[in-house]
Design a protein around this motif. Sequence first.
Motif, PDB file in Angstrom:
ATOM      1  N   ALA A 170       0.859  -1.223   0.035  1.00  0.00           N
ATOM      2  CA  ALA A 170      -0.010  -0.006  -0.024  1.00  0.00           C
ATOM      3  C   ALA A 170       0.938   1.406  -0.028  1.00  0.00           C
ATOM      4  O   ALA A 170       0.550   2.298   0.228  1.00  0.00           O
ATOM      5  CB  ALA A 170      -0.914  -0.041   1.031  1.00  0.00           C
ATOM      6  N   GLY A 171       2.203   1.102  -0.205  1.00  0.00           N
ATOM      7  CA  GLY A 171       3.108   2.220  -0.312  1.00  0.00           C
ATOM      8  C   GLY A 171       3.264   2.906   1.074  1.00  0.00           C
ATOM      9  O   GLY A 171       3.839   4.194   1.040  1.00  0.00           O
ATOM     10  N   PHE A 172       3.354   2.198   2.035  1.00  0.00           N
ATOM     11  CA  PHE A 172       3.723   2.620   3.306  1.00  0.00           C
ATOM     12  C   PHE A 172       4.915   1.926   3.687  1.00  0.00           C
ATOM     13  O   PHE A 172       4.961   0.656   4.052  1.00  0.00           O
ATOM     14  CB  PHE A 172       2.461   2.299   4.214  1.00  0.00           C
ATOM     15  N   TYR A 173       6.197   2.701   3.815  1.00  0.00           N
ATOM     16  CA  TYR A 173       7.382   2.269   4.331  1.00  0.00           C
ATOM     17  C   TYR A 173       7.844   2.313   5.738  1.00  0.00           C
ATOM     18  O   TYR A 173       8.924   2.622   5.851  1.00  0.00           O
ATOM     19  CB  TYR A 173       8.223   2.769   3.321  1.00  0.00           C
ATOM     20  N   GLY A 174       6.898   2.680   6.392  1.00  0.00           N
ATOM     21  CA  GLY A 174       7.171   2.487   7.913  1.00  0.00           C
ATOM     22  C   GLY A 174       7.091   3.776   8.634  1.00  0.00           C
ATOM     23  O   GLY A 174       7.230   4.805   8.105  1.00  0.00           O
ATOM     24  N   GLY A 175       7.018   3.560   9.819  1.00  0.00           N
ATOM     25  CA  GLY A 175       7.313   3.684  11.104  1.00  0.00           C
ATOM     26  C   GLY A 175       8.879   3.732  11.276  1.00  0.00           C
ATOM     27  O   GLY A 175       9.274   2.457  11.053  1.00  0.00           O
ATOM     28  N   HIS A 176       9.438   4.552  11.623  1.00  0.00           N
ATOM     29  CA  HIS A 176      11.035   4.368  12.005  1.00  0.00           C
ATOM     30  C   HIS A 176      11.339   5.098  13.521  1.00  0.00           C
ATOM     31  O   HIS A 176      10.861   6.194  13.831  1.00  0.00           O
ATOM     32  CB  HIS A 176      11.873   5.045  11.071  1.00  0.00           C
ATOM     33  N   GLY A 177      11.901   4.244  14.138  1.00  0.00           N
ATOM     34  CA  GLY A 177      12.133   4.831  15.816  1.00  0.00           C
ATOM     35  C   GLY A 177      13.462   5.927  15.752  1.00  0.00           C
ATOM     36  O   GLY A 177      13.572   6.308  16.880  1.00  0.00           O
ATOM     37  N   ILE A 178      14.382   5.706  14.798  1.00  0.00           N
ATOM     38  CA  ILE A 178      15.291   6.868  14.876  1.00  0.00           C
ATOM     39  C   ILE A 178      14.957   8.158  14.514  1.00  0.00           C
ATOM     40  O   ILE A 178      14.602   8.185  13.347  1.00  0.00           O
ATOM     41  CB  ILE A 178      16.840   6.215  14.350  1.00  0.00           C
ATOM     42  N   VAL A 179      15.080   9.205  15.287  1.00  0.00           N
ATOM     43  CA  VAL A 179      14.530  10.476  15.093  1.00  0.00           C
ATOM     44  C   VAL A 179      15.185  11.194  13.603  1.00  0.00           C
ATOM     45  O   VAL A 179      16.555  11.304  13.509  1.00  0.00           O
ATOM     46  CB  VAL A 179      14.841  11.615  16.204  1.00  0.00           C
ATOM     47  N   GLY A 180      14.240  11.316  12.548  1.00  0.00           N
ATOM     48  CA  GLY A 180      14.850  11.859  11.462  1.00  0.00           C
ATOM     49  C   GLY A 180      15.148  11.015  10.384  1.00  0.00           C
ATOM     50  O   GLY A 180      15.602  11.451   9.365  1.00  0.00           O
ATOM     51  N   ALA A 181      15.681   9.617  11.039  1.00  0.00           N
ATOM     52  CA  ALA A 181      16.301   9.008   9.832  1.00  0.00           C
ATOM     53  C   ALA A 181      15.351   8.437   8.747  1.00  0.00           C
ATOM     54  O   ALA A 181      16.093   7.771   7.691  1.00  0.00           O
ATOM     55  CB  ALA A 181      16.820   7.480  10.626  1.00  0.00           C
ATOM     56  N   GLN A 182      14.271   8.658   8.741  1.00  0.00           N
ATOM     57  CA  GLN A 182      13.341   8.180   7.745  1.00  0.00           C
ATOM     58  C   GLN A 182      13.316   9.344   6.695  1.00  0.00           C
ATOM     59  O   GLN A 182      12.952   9.029   5.454  1.00  0.00           O
ATOM     60  CB  GLN A 182      11.872   7.944   8.156  1.00  0.00           C
ATOM     61  N   VAL A 183      13.903  10.352   6.903  1.00  0.00           N
ATOM     62  CA  VAL A 183      13.826  11.310   5.838  1.00  0.00           C
ATOM     63  C   VAL A 183      14.512  11.180   4.802  1.00  0.00           C
ATOM     64  O   VAL A 183      14.360  11.049   3.319  1.00  0.00           O
ATOM     65  CB  VAL A 183      14.266  12.742   6.360  1.00  0.00           C
ATOM     66  N   PRO A 184      15.911  10.523   4.814  1.00  0.00           N
ATOM     67  CA  PRO A 184      16.810  10.196   3.594  1.00  0.00           C
ATOM     68  C   PRO A 184      16.215   9.111   2.942  1.00  0.00           C
ATOM     69  O   PRO A 184      16.385   8.901   2.037  1.00  0.00           O
ATOM     70  CB  PRO A 184      18.178   9.871   4.365  1.00  0.00           C
ATOM     71  N   LEU A 185      15.567   8.214   3.884  1.00  0.00           N
ATOM     72  CA  LEU A 185      15.024   7.118   3.345  1.00  0.00           C
ATOM     73  C   LEU A 185      13.823   7.404   2.102  1.00  0.00           C
ATOM     74  O   LEU A 185      13.570   6.631   0.999  1.00  0.00           O
ATOM     75  CB  LEU A 185      14.486   5.890   4.184  1.00  0.00           C
ATOM     76  N   GLY A 186      13.048   8.113   2.617  1.00  0.00           N
ATOM     77  CA  GLY A 186      11.894   8.921   1.983  1.00  0.00           C
ATOM     78  C   GLY A 186      12.414   9.775   0.574  1.00  0.00           C
ATOM     79  O   GLY A 186      11.521   9.695  -0.419  1.00  0.00           O
ATOM     80  N   ILE A 187      13.591  10.269   0.721  1.00  0.00           N
ATOM     81  CA  ILE A 187      14.089  10.963  -0.586  1.00  0.00           C
ATOM     82  C   ILE A 187      14.624   9.740  -1.682  1.00  0.00           C
ATOM     83  O   ILE A 187      14.480  10.122  -2.897  1.00  0.00           O
ATOM     84  CB  ILE A 187      15.094  11.818  -0.096  1.00  0.00           C
ATOM     85  N   GLY A 188      15.061   8.667  -1.009  1.00  0.00           N
ATOM     86  CA  GLY A 188      15.387   7.570  -1.702  1.00  0.00           C
ATOM     87  C   GLY A 188      14.040   7.111  -2.502  1.00  0.00           C
ATOM     88  O   GLY A 188      14.226   6.469  -3.633  1.00  0.00           O
ATOM     89  N   LEU A 189      13.126   7.091  -1.841  1.00  0.00           N
ATOM     90  CA  LEU A 189      11.866   6.567  -2.409  1.00  0.00           C
ATOM     91  C   LEU A 189      11.486   7.518  -3.582  1.00  0.00           C
ATOM     92  O   LEU A 189      11.220   6.986  -4.761  1.00  0.00           O
ATOM     93  CB  LEU A 189      10.743   6.543  -1.419  1.00  0.00           C
TER      94      LEU A 189
END
Length: 401
Positions: A170-189
Amino acid sequence: MALAHLASSSSRSNLLKPIFAALSSTPSLRCPISSAAADNTKTLTIETSVPFTAHQCEAPSSLVDTTPEELLTFFRDMATMRRMEIAADSLYKARLIRGFCHLYDGQEAAAVGMEAAITKKDSIITAYRDHCTYLARGGTLLEIFSELMGRQGGGSRGKGGSMHFYKKEAGFYGGHGIVGAQVPLGIGLAFAQKYSKDGTVAFVLYGDGAANQGQLFEALNIAALWDLPAILVCENNHYGMGTAEWRAAKSPAYYKRGDYVPGLKVDGMDVLAVKQACKFAKEHALKNGPIILEMDTYRYHGHSMSDPGSTYRTRDEISGVRQERDPVERVRKLVLSHDLATEKELKDTEKEIRKKVDEAIAQAKESPMPDPSELFTNVYVKGFGIEACGPDRKEVRAVLP
């Protein structure tokens, strides 16, 4: 909110059918509108409660088109989220949910309004306050409560808990526990989406507490250089853990923080404003690259269940936001003012939601704990025949496929 005209009329009872049909026919949040209600497509034009504030771009119109079906769906979805999070609070205090637990009640309009503007092909990635985003992406109450209680029937098979919901299909790539760490991953998406040229975007969510992270600015720089279809969404609930934003940020105007990237400040307690802003942001990102949305919202609970939430702010402040800006109550007033339902019908809907939540909790409690072999899954890449051994390497614990 200033209210405009209704284009046509239809019966209130038919409009309520989607609510009860959805609650009774499937455990997922979003359900098809019944055929009886599908003809009720009259248009309502509603002005947002607060005008948008733009940075280096033209603000979208503050007049938002909606329908009775959509407003009733908004009410049902946000009321379901509210009830779910209140129930999670009780389960945590009963020690049926262990570890971390971050609740979203008060911020429901952000998740619901965003979902109304995009498709499941668009990507969303967020931090650890993720239960309601998972529900909006098509997860079920049973999956959520099972995951929160660490059960096998959970969305992450009981291994992720509160902070690590995930629904790739469904295009949902998580919940991430490390503060701010999901932002670079999202730019990768977003990079992958531009590379595939599929006309989709990535919504990258973070809180005001993460807004000063260096990795956010590094990722934003790359997104701007490469014109990636990324929408950075700062869910500004004004408190990063127990610290007010004014104590942590020299410039709390987060929508301007990109400098060279356009931004938009949005009333994150107004579901229609969120919908309008996300629709605008998606169109912008596909044509011009990244944009920042600052959702001005508020959490009623503390940062997590270990935080009482009242040591760094007053109870009067919390109750004042509830009275003046509550997202569920705003939609309730819209529904009532346009005679789309009676107060009793909306209360009956909430009773039905509570029943469904209680049923999901009861079923989740029956779900077994994960098998010990699950400790070895999702660790190594499949297909290499890796053996997982004990520390002395004499005993083979499992052979991975």
